[in-house]
Enzyme design. Structure first.
Site, PDB file in Angstrom:
ATOM      1  N   ASP A   1       0.846  -1.192   0.000  1.00 34.59           N
ATOM      2  CA  ASP A   1       0.000   0.000   0.000  1.00 34.59           C
ATOM      3  C   ASP A   1       0.884   1.246   0.000  1.00 34.59           C
ATOM      4  OD1 ASP A   1      -3.016   0.780   0.420  1.00 34.59           O
ATOM      5  OD2 ASP A   1      -1.806   2.230   1.511  1.00 34.59           O
TER       6      ASP A   1
HETATM    7  C1  LIG Z   1       2.880   8.645  -5.717  1.00 37.30           C
HETATM    8  C2  LIG Z   1       2.554   7.667  -6.797  1.00 37.30           C
HETATM    9  C3  LIG Z   1       1.617   6.641  -6.604  1.00 37.30           C
HETATM   10  N1  LIG Z   1       1.331   5.752  -7.584  1.00 37.30           N
HETATM   11  C4  LIG Z   1       0.327   4.667  -7.406  1.00 37.30           C
HETATM   12  C5  LIG Z   1       0.871   3.374  -6.822  1.00 37.30           C
HETATM   13  C6  LIG Z   1      -0.400   2.676  -6.361  1.00 37.30           C
HETATM   14  O1  LIG Z   1      -0.916   1.899  -7.436  1.00 37.30           O
HETATM   15  C7  LIG Z   1      -1.362   3.836  -6.060  1.00 37.30           C
HETATM   16  C8  LIG Z   1      -1.664   3.919  -4.588  1.00 37.30           C
HETATM   17  O2  LIG Z   1      -2.785   3.144  -4.285  1.00 37.30           O
HETATM   18  P1  LIG Z   1      -2.780   1.813  -3.404  1.00 37.30           P
HETATM   19  O3  LIG Z   1      -4.047   1.839  -2.591  1.00 37.30           O
HETATM   20  O4  LIG Z   1      -1.477   1.659  -2.672  1.00 37.30           O
HETATM   21  O5  LIG Z   1      -2.835   0.626  -4.470  1.00 37.30           O
HETATM   22  P2  LIG Z   1      -3.911   0.271  -5.600  1.00 37.30           P
HETATM   23  O6  LIG Z   1      -5.309   0.549  -5.110  1.00 37.30           O
HETATM   24  O7  LIG Z   1      -3.497   0.942  -6.885  1.00 37.30           O
HETATM   25  O8  LIG Z   1      -3.716  -1.291  -5.802  1.00 37.30           O
HETATM   26  P3  LIG Z   1      -3.942  -2.498  -4.730  1.00 37.30           P
HETATM   27  O9  LIG Z   1      -4.584  -1.938  -3.481  1.00 37.30           O
HETATM   28  O10 LIG Z   1      -4.820  -3.501  -5.424  1.00 37.30           O
HETATM   29  O11 LIG Z   1      -2.558  -3.028  -4.481  1.00 37.30           O
HETATM   30  O12 LIG Z   1      -0.698   5.020  -6.489  1.00 37.30           O
HETATM   31  C9  LIG Z   1       1.988   5.836  -8.825  1.00 37.30           C
HETATM   32  O13 LIG Z   1       1.714   5.028  -9.724  1.00 37.30           O
HETATM   33  N2  LIG Z   1       2.913   6.823  -9.035  1.00 37.30           N
HETATM   34  C10 LIG Z   1       3.231   7.751  -8.079  1.00 37.30           C
HETATM   35  O14 LIG Z   1       4.095   8.622  -8.326  1.00 37.30           O
END
Ligand SMILES: Cc1cn([C@H]2C[C@H](O)[C@@H](COP(=O)(O)OP(=O)(O)OP(=O)(O)O)O2)c(=O)[nH]c1=O
Length: 208
Positions: A81
């Protein structure tokens, strides 16, 4: 060979595990995320634990003659997460475009921290079972963004599924002034730290 299960629907996490050449299955957690903590590092560890535990509970197990939980195959579940923290504010994914604009206005011209929590739940056919959780922190400095720049970026749709409403790997790259720590941690999965933590546990993911 055992099975590695990525408990995530995030395409970025899938790409990062593919990049390091692991064979794995995807089984996203669907349960509601329950937050009881307030510090960002505790929040991400609490949520990664919930995701990995939920998916591990779906794995078929049976009880051995000695009452141990057994599985026909070695299983390693990885949950993660990511949140962004700026001052005392924790930013998850934006609810809508107005929320994305609020987040980007807060991050504009500032340094913030990105936290990713990771949980391993493992169960092998000899009855060895366990869980391990840790977090990785990366600091990111964003250039000052004008209102039209924020509006234009939000209109691309890119912020909507990302913590802090930006993707360092996407169109937001032009606004990133600096980064201290692991880039992959910002994208959603600190693969170098994951490998190191697995080694500490005596698990070689390439031989699992
Ligand atoms: C800060 C940042 C976050 N992110 C993304 C990563 C994560 O996918 C998302 C944060 O949400 P999360 O809740 O961590 O993950 P998710 O809902 O996408 O997937 P799952 O719970 O099924 O594992 O933000 C980027 O892609 N680039 C960035 O620079």
């Amino acid at each position: 060979m055992g099975q590695i299960i990525l408990a995530s629907a995030s395409p970025r996490r899938k790409e990062l595990l593919e990049q390091i050449g692991l064979e794995f299955e995807i089984c996203p957690a669907k349960g509601e995320e329950v937050i009881s903590k307030s510090a960002p590092e505790e929040v991400v560890m609490e949520l990664s634990e919930q995701k990995a535990t939920e998916v591990a509970a779906m794995v078929k197990t049976y009880e051995s003659g000695h009452g141990e939980l057994m599985t026909p195959q070695d299983i390693l579940v990885i949950g993660a997460d990511t949140v962004v923290a700026c001052d005392d504010t924790i930013l998850g994914k934006p609810k809508d475009e107005a929320d994305a604009k609020r987040m980007l206005t807060l991050l504009s011209g500032r340094k913030h921290a990105v936290y990713t929590g990771v949980t391993f739940v493992f169960l092998d056919k000899n009855g060895r079972a366990g869980a391990h959780t840790f977090y990785e922190k990366t600091e990111v400095t964003m250039k000052p963004l004008s209102e039209p720049e924020i509006d234009r970026y939000v209109a691309t749709g890119e912020p909507m599924d990302k913590a802090g409403a930006y993707g360092i790997q996407g169109k937001c790259a032009i606004y990133i002034e600096g980064i201290e720590g692991d880039y992959n941690n910002v994208v959603g999965l600190p693969v170098a730290r994951i490998y190191k933590e697995l080694q500490k546990l005596g698990i070689d993911p390439y031989l699992w």
